[in-house]
Scaffold this motif. Structure first.
Motif, PDB file in Angstrom:
ATOM      1  N   MET A 153       7.816  98.726  35.888  1.00  0.00           N
ATOM      2  CA  MET A 153       7.883  98.151  35.140  1.00  0.00           C
ATOM      3  C   MET A 153       9.464  97.195  36.020  1.00  0.00           C
ATOM      4  N   HIS A 154       9.283  96.400  36.207  1.00  0.00           N
ATOM      5  CA  HIS A 154      10.082  94.896  37.119  1.00  0.00           C
ATOM      6  C   HIS A 154      10.926  94.056  36.342  1.00  0.00           C
ATOM      7  N   PHE A 155      12.071  94.008  36.409  1.00  0.00           N
ATOM      8  CA  PHE A 155      12.826  93.108  35.184  1.00  0.00           C
ATOM      9  C   PHE A 155      13.543  92.732  36.439  1.00  0.00           C
ATOM     10  N   GLU A 156      13.470  91.393  36.111  1.00  0.00           N
ATOM     11  CA  GLU A 156      14.254  89.980  37.325  1.00  0.00           C
ATOM     12  C   GLU A 156      15.329  89.546  36.695  1.00  0.00           C
ATOM     13  N   THR A 157      16.027  90.595  37.029  1.00  0.00           N
ATOM     14  CA  THR A 157      17.178  90.781  36.469  1.00  0.00           C
ATOM     15  C   THR A 157      18.759  89.578  36.874  1.00  0.00           C
ATOM     16  N   GLY A 158      18.111  89.137  38.239  1.00  0.00           N
ATOM     17  CA  GLY A 158      18.725  88.195  38.993  1.00  0.00           C
ATOM     18  C   GLY A 158      18.692  87.278  38.753  1.00  0.00           C
ATOM     19  N   LYS A 159      17.832  86.585  38.283  1.00  0.00           N
ATOM     20  CA  LYS A 159      17.150  84.945  37.497  1.00  0.00           C
ATOM     21  C   LYS A 159      17.753  85.104  35.852  1.00  0.00           C
ATOM     22  N   TYR A 160      18.048  86.651  35.432  1.00  0.00           N
ATOM     23  CA  TYR A 160      18.493  86.044  34.207  1.00  0.00           C
ATOM     24  C   TYR A 160      19.752  86.303  34.200  1.00  0.00           C
ATOM     25  N   TRP A 161      20.628  86.788  35.110  1.00  0.00           N
ATOM     26  CA  TRP A 161      21.930  86.180  35.338  1.00  0.00           C
ATOM     27  C   TRP A 161      21.927  85.199  35.546  1.00  0.00           C
ATOM     28  N   ASP A 162      21.388  84.162  36.391  1.00  0.00           N
ATOM     29  CA  ASP A 162      21.946  83.295  37.600  1.00  0.00           C
ATOM     30  C   ASP A 162      21.620  81.650  35.653  1.00  0.00           C
TER      31      ASP A 162
END
Length: 137
Positions: free
Chosen positions: A87-96
């Motif tokens: 499972m790949h979670f796009e955490t950087g885009k979420y925080w951005d």
């Protein structure tokens, strides 16, 4: 009358789509923003399966977490087989999107499914500088 039938067709298609995406998935996740004490809404997640012969990851599906931090309908029971998943979670885009920076631009959780008849829950507890996960129920 044709215009009403056309609109009705769109409404039924939307209704059927919602039914399909709410079917129970044998694999679920829940993203929790522990820094702010809220669900991790609007995060892109992709699910991959490892090909044991070629050692290549194959994309199975992509979704976005809902307002509760969940991503329903990740995989169907028919597509859920034994193997190694990611499972790949796009955490950087979420925080951005929240106007914040973070240390981890993405999080990948890799796990083995040996008995696809069971249900698996893989939550992600997240802050800007840390994360944790576990096999839930």
């Amino acid at each position: 009358m044709n215009r009403l039938q056309h609109i009705r067709g769109h409404m039924l298609a939307d209704k059927n789509m919602n039914i399909a995406t709410t079917l129970p998935s044998p694999l679920t996740t829940h993203v929790l923003n522990t820094a702010q004490g809220v669900p991790g809404a609007n995060m892109t997640i992709s699910l991959h399966r490892l090909n044991p012969i070629s050692s290549e990851w194959y994309l199975l599906t992509t979704g976005i977490t809902n307002d509760d931090g969940r991503c329903p309908g990740l995989i169907t029971k028919e597509s859920f087989i034994a193997g190694v998943y990611k499972m790949h979670f796009e955490t950087g885009k979420y925080w951005d999107a929240l106007g914040e920076t973070c240390f981890y631009p993405y999080v990948e959780v890799i796990f083995t499914i040996s008995d696809p008849s069971q249900k698996y829950h893989v939550p992600l507890l997240l802050s800007r500088f840390s994360y944790s996960t576990y096999r839930g129920s």
